[in-house]
Write an enzyme that holds these catalytic residues in place. Structure first.
Site, short mmCIF file in Angstrom:
data_model
loop_
_atom_site.label_atom_id
_atom_site.label_comp_id
_atom_site.label_asym_id
_atom_site.label_seq_id
_atom_site.Cartn_x
_atom_site.Cartn_y
_atom_site.Cartn_z
N SER A 39 0.80 -1.22 0.00
CA SER A 39 0.00 0.00 0.00
C SER A 39 0.83 1.27 0.00
CB SER A 39 -0.95 0.01 1.21
OG SER A 39 -0.23 -0.10 2.42
N ASP A 317 -3.09 8.36 7.60
CA ASP A 317 -3.94 7.55 8.46
C ASP A 317 -3.04 6.95 9.54
OD1 ASP A 317 -2.64 5.40 7.23
OD2 ASP A 317 -4.30 4.97 5.87
N HIS A 320 -0.05 4.94 7.03
CA HIS A 320 0.59 5.44 5.81
C HIS A 320 1.07 6.88 5.94
CE1 HIS A 320 -2.21 2.19 4.61
NE2 HIS A 320 -1.13 1.80 3.95
#
Length: 353
Positions: A39, A317, A320
């Site tokens: 991610s 978040d 990340h």
């Protein structure tokens, strides 16, 4: 704002000004650019998967030119920014939507939740592990072979691999919930198991034409908000024992770079010291709450309004980094500022090898 983080903002701004001449240069520094990972560099491959590993909604992408694309960040990933430094005009398309006409310029195979190990991240649904990303790349190369016949240009392309975080966050460090690796292996044993598998995967990439490959080390995930909420820090800025676990992997990954460079004399692998770049001022320097309102353990709440001054946050978040953090990582990965930033080459010099 923490004084040390203010220093990061200032230094990053100076770096961007210094390297600005490379952004959007007339001639790309490599014929193509391929991205593998999780991610941290996913460009939208998870959007159509049956999975909870998704970020195709606001406030993700709030600072990205195309809005929410599936990037787990407010703006550009480190891979996006490196692509701009390489002089590539457009963002590299995700494999899920890339056309055969785009294959020759590069593809992004990265997938949120994916890891070196096939099972990592499975508790939240589908994701594309590195083994499956390599199968996808094999399909890409096969398609190019049918169209272009000559694929020797792949040896001049830049390959970025940023993966491994989920093998810890969503496997080893879950301590018996869904996974048993934390009970089976010591930190050194697990690092050895991971790098052994990584070695085989990178040799597969080599067999598919990869000759210039940058491997991103793991960040100190003992400092991310997600881990600070789950574990005690014993009064310290970060969860120290988790960072020790990560350091064991990074140490072996750097040694793997030496091994591969010795074994594959016609290829160059390099190590990017992500932890050293982000935490150059020490662990306390990068402490900040997430930019966005959270739903559950880590993800931004759908359509919530994030902090209006995102340059004051390290994390978007609970896991990340913000675009600003990615700028710091990308600029120093591309052109090292400290000798410890990249080994043996930064990405700029990798293009020249």
């Amino acid at each position: 704002m923490d004084v040390d983080f203010g220093k990061l903002v200032f230094v990053t701004a100076l770096l961007l000004l210094h390297f600005g001449k490379y952004v959007g240069s007339d001639e790309p520094q490599a014929p193509c650019y391929f991205i593998f990972g999780d991610s941290l560099v996913d460009g939208g491959n998870n959007n159509h998967l049956e999975t909870k590993w998704k970020a195709n909604y606001l406030p993700y992408g709030i600072d990205f030119p195309q809005s929410y694309t599936g990037r787990f960040i407010n703006g550009r990933t480190s891979a996006d920014i490196i692509g701009q430094f390489l002089g590539i005009d457009d963002f590299i398309p995700s494999y899920a939507i890339a056309t055969i006409d785009e294959f020759s310029k590069g593809v992004n195979y990265a997938s949120g939740g994916g890891g070196l190990r096939e099972e990592s991240g499975h508790h939240n649904g589908d994701r594309v592990s590195l083994d499956r990303q390599l199968l996808n790349h094999n399909s890409t190369v096969s398609s190019l072979s049918r169209v272009a016949k000559n694929t020797t240009f792949l040896k001049e392309c830049i390959y970025v691999v940023n993966i491994g975080s989920n093998d810890y966050i969503n496997n080893y460090l879950m301590l018996g919930k869904y996974y048993n690796t934390g009970q089976i292996y010591s930190k050194d044993e697990y690092a050895e198991v991971l790098t052994h598998q990584y070695s085989q995967q990178l040799r597969t990439l080599y067999n598919l034409g990869g000759r210039k490959t940058a491997l991103f080390g793991l960040s100190h995930i003992g400092c991310i908000p997600y881990m600070l909420k789950r574990f005690s820090t014993d009064g310290k800025p970060c969860v120290g024992w988790i960072n020790d676990v990560i350091d064991a992997f990074n140490y072996k990954l750097k040694a793997l770079v030496d091994e591969l460079n010795k074994d594959k004399s016609d290829a160059t692998f390099t190590f990017i010291n992500t932890a050293g770049i982000l935490f150059a001022q020490g662990e306390r320097a990068l402490q900040s709450p997430p930019c966005c309102q959270l739903t559950g353990d880590w993800a931004c709440t759908l359509n919530s309004v994030p902090s209006p001054i995102r340059s004051l946050s390290v994390y978007f978040d609970a896991i990340h980094p913000t675009e600003l953090s990615n700028m710091a990582i990308a600029t120093r990965a591309y052109k090292a500022v400290m000798p410890t930033d990249a080994y043996p080459y930064d990405i700029y010099h990798l293009t020249k090898v």
